[in-house]
Every structure is written in C-alpha cells, then in structure tokens.
Write a protein that holds these residues in place. Structure first.
Motif, mmCIF file in Angstrom:
data_model
loop_
_atom_site.group_PDB
_atom_site.id
_atom_site.type_symbol
_atom_site.label_atom_id
_atom_site.label_comp_id
_atom_site.label_asym_id
_atom_site.label_seq_id
_atom_site.Cartn_x
_atom_site.Cartn_y
_atom_site.Cartn_z
ATOM 1 N N GLN A 97 78.183 -58.316 57.243
ATOM 2 C CA GLN A 97 77.430 -57.100 56.909
ATOM 3 C C GLN A 97 76.202 -56.926 57.794
ATOM 4 N N ILE A 98 75.449 -58.006 57.987
ATOM 5 C CA ILE A 98 74.262 -57.907 58.836
ATOM 6 C C ILE A 98 74.664 -57.515 60.255
ATOM 7 N N GLY A 99 75.704 -58.153 60.768
ATOM 8 C CA GLY A 99 76.140 -57.867 62.132
ATOM 9 C C GLY A 99 76.609 -56.440 62.312
ATOM 10 N N ALA A 100 77.347 -55.917 61.338
ATOM 11 C CA ALA A 100 77.831 -54.541 61.442
ATOM 12 C C ALA A 100 76.685 -53.547 61.477
ATOM 13 N N LEU A 101 75.716 -53.720 60.566
ATOM 14 C CA LEU A 101 74.592 -52.785 60.538
ATOM 15 C C LEU A 101 73.715 -52.952 61.767
ATOM 16 N N ASP A 102 73.524 -54.181 62.226
ATOM 17 C CA ASP A 102 72.695 -54.416 63.404
ATOM 18 C C ASP A 102 73.308 -53.763 64.638
ATOM 19 N N GLY A 103 74.640 -53.734 64.716
ATOM 20 C CA GLY A 103 75.287 -53.047 65.831
ATOM 21 C C GLY A 103 74.963 -51.568 65.851
ATOM 22 N N LEU A 104 75.014 -50.925 64.677
ATOM 23 C CA LEU A 104 74.669 -49.506 64.592
ATOM 24 C C LEU A 104 73.184 -49.293 64.888
ATOM 25 N N CYS A 105 72.346 -50.228 64.443
ATOM 26 C CA CYS A 105 70.911 -50.123 64.736
ATOM 27 C C CYS A 105 70.642 -50.196 66.240
ATOM 28 N N ARG A 106 71.307 -51.108 66.923
ATOM 29 C CA ARG A 106 71.100 -51.250 68.370
ATOM 30 C C ARG A 106 71.436 -49.957 69.102
ATOM 31 N N VAL A 107 72.529 -49.326 68.697
ATOM 32 C CA VAL A 107 72.915 -48.052 69.319
ATOM 33 C C VAL A 107 71.854 -46.986 69.063
ATOM 34 N N ALA A 108 71.215 -47.055 67.892
ATOM 35 C CA ALA A 108 70.189 -46.071 67.524
ATOM 36 C C ALA A 108 68.830 -46.391 68.135
ATOM 37 N N GLY A 109 68.704 -47.544 68.785
ATOM 38 C CA GLY A 109 67.441 -47.905 69.397
ATOM 39 C C GLY A 109 66.522 -48.703 68.505
ATOM 40 N N THR A 110 67.087 -49.335 67.482
ATOM 41 C CA THR A 110 66.280 -50.169 66.613
ATOM 42 C C THR A 110 67.052 -51.450 66.321
ATOM 43 N N ARG A 111 66.621 -52.215 65.341
ATOM 44 C CA ARG A 111 67.296 -53.458 64.946
ATOM 45 C C ARG A 111 67.212 -53.624 63.441
ATOM 46 N N VAL A 112 68.060 -54.443 62.887
ATOM 47 C CA VAL A 112 67.866 -54.901 61.521
ATOM 48 C C VAL A 112 66.630 -55.786 61.513
ATOM 49 N N ARG A 113 65.647 -55.435 60.673
ATOM 50 C CA ARG A 113 64.361 -56.141 60.666
ATOM 51 C C ARG A 113 64.200 -57.087 59.477
ATOM 52 N N TYR A 114 65.061 -56.955 58.467
ATOM 53 C CA TYR A 114 64.974 -57.822 57.299
ATOM 54 C C TYR A 114 66.279 -57.710 56.516
ATOM 55 N N VAL A 115 66.398 -58.499 55.449
ATOM 56 C CA VAL A 115 67.598 -58.494 54.617
ATOM 57 C C VAL A 115 67.189 -58.374 53.157
ATOM 58 N N LYS A 116 67.974 -57.622 52.398
ATOM 59 C CA LYS A 116 67.780 -57.524 50.951
ATOM 60 C C LYS A 116 69.147 -57.541 50.276
ATOM 61 N N ALA A 117 69.262 -58.287 49.192
ATOM 62 C CA ALA A 117 70.509 -58.306 48.427
ATOM 63 C C ALA A 117 70.515 -57.160 47.428
ATOM 64 N N HIS A 118 71.710 -56.653 47.175
ATOM 65 C CA HIS A 118 71.886 -55.504 46.286
ATOM 66 C C HIS A 118 72.507 -55.917 44.962
ATOM 67 N N GLY A 119 72.121 -55.212 43.902
ATOM 68 C CA GLY A 119 72.849 -55.228 42.648
ATOM 69 C C GLY A 119 73.114 -56.582 42.040
#
Length: 258
Positions: A97-119
């Motif tokens: 999950q982190i890797g998938a979102l970080d890939g989209l962030c890189r394309v957008a010009g940012t990065r995953v900066r932290y992690v939070k668990a859901h639910g």
C-alpha cells in the motif's frame, strides 16, 4: 495565565481519497484547502487509482503533506471489520500500500511523508502487539524515517518507539472516547461527534489543556500533535474549518508535523 506552558503547534489531518470509481465519499478538494496533512487511502479499504492520483496531485499543488492510510484488505467493509491477518502477510500488504501510493505521489511531484492506519487495523493495534509490530516492520523496511500517527498509549506507539520510529500522537475532533482513552466503537452511542459546538469544545480542551472528556464525563490526559477530522463525518468540511479556527483562537499554530 502567566504560568501556562507555551501552546503547541498542531497539525490538522483528514482521511481523503475514499471514493471508488463513480462512488464519491466526502469533499476531498474542499478539505485539502483546510487540512495540513492528508491521510490518503491506498486501495485496500477505499480509493481507486484514478481517485488517488487526483487527490495526490491536488495535495501536491496545495503543499499539503500526504500520508499513506493503510488498512486491512476489506473494500466491502470499508476497512472497519475485524480481521485476523498473519503478521508476515500484514507486513507485505502494508508495504504494498505504501509503495503504490508513493508511486502516485512521485508522479505528482511529492512523496508519502508519513503513515496512518485506518479503521479496524488502527483500533486493533491499541492492544495487539503482533499486528502493531507487523506494521512497524513494514515502515522500517520501506523507510524508517517515515513518521507514524498513533493513538496515545497504544501497542502501536510502544512498538514504534522501541523500533526508533517517529510516533506522532493523534487525537480525534469528531470521535467519542472511552474512560480508558480508546475510541468508542462506531456501533455504540456517542461514537461520532457531529455538532460543531461539541467539536469546538473537544479541540479547545485538547489544544489548551491536553485533555479530552470521555463519554461518561471523565477527564482524560491526552497530549497530541495532530488532530483528525474524518472525511466521511457529516459536515466534515465545516467541522475541519471549525477545528482550524479553534486551534488559532487558543493561540496555537497550525502546521504539518511531517
């Protein structure tokens, strides 16, 4: 008044990207104009690739920090159903999950900066050391510099701290608390606060006094660095604005922690 310690710097976060396909949940764009950190779904409890790409692009354009909101693999239950996932599998799924979102962030010009668990995952890691350690192991493997949002006093906070991760304590503007300092289960009365007056009072005491009032009236010490408003709470955008205004009104600064 002169003896009061300096008021803190407070982050305001919200859960975003929780639509799926043609189904929309919450007003991501409006919330991104208010929050300083965005907990973005990673496709396991909500969020399809197009939705997540749009949210990460909008967050990057506004300078909002993006966090990976990881969860159990439970689209049908929105990640809120109890699950028993083996530790090695949970670690791999969180890495995914982190890797998938970080890939989209890189394309957008940012990065995953932290992690939070859901639910359900976040709630279980209040007491489950094995699930907490599996989550910590994933973050250490991906990037040990990533901060992790935690419920104060939880097993997750203990495991993260022992592993040398940055554990950022989080409070909830729109959720009820038990006398033990845990969140009231959503199926029970008082679980969700929707009255702006209640939310404002909650934030005022969190920031000014470092306390929260439980559903039975008990005052609980709760020092936090970040305050969450759920994107699916009715009136979430107005509540988020009220949270931000209240933080400023008591003299604190609103800034991202990451």
């Amino acid at each position: 008044m002169g003896d009061r310690p300096a008021l803190p710097v407070v982050d305001v976060n919200a859960d975003l990207g929780e639509g799926f396909g043609v189904w929309r949940l919450g007003d991501d764009e409006a919330l991104l104009d208010v929050v300083t950190s965005a907990n973005v779904a990673c496709g396991f409890h909500a969020g399809d690739p197009l939705t997540l790409r749009r949210v990460t692009e909008q967050a990057a354009a506004r300078g909002v920090r993006v966090g990976a909101q990881v969860s159990y693999r439970d689209l049908a239950g929105f990640g809120r159903r109890a699950m028993d996932v083996p530790a090695a599998e949970l670690t791999a799924e969180i890495l995914y999950q982190i890797g998938a979102l970080d890939g989209l962030c890189r394309v957008a010009g940012t990065r995953v900066r932290y992690v939070k668990a859901h639910g359900a995952l976040n709630n279980r890691m209040v007491w489950d050391e094995e699930q907490a350690q599996a989550t910590v192991d994933a973050i250490r493997a991906y990037d040990p510099a990533l901060p992790l949002l935690v419920l104060p006093g939880s097993a997750l906070e203990r495991c993260a701290t022992e592993a040398g991760l940055v554990a950022v304590r989080e409070g909830y503007a729109d959720r009820g608390y038990t006398p033990q300092g845990t969140l009231v289960p959503r199926r029970e009365p008082g679980a969700v606060l929707t009255d702006p007056a209640d939310v404002i009072q909650r934030v005022r005491t969190l920031v000014r006094d470092g306390t929260v009032t439980a559903v039975d009236g008990t005052e609980i010490p709760l020092a936090v660095r970040s305050i969450c408003v759920h994107g699916d709470t009715p009136g979430a955008v107005a509540l988020a604005r009220a949270v931000r205004d209240t933080i400023a009104a008591v003299g604190a600064s609103v800034e991202a922690f990451a």
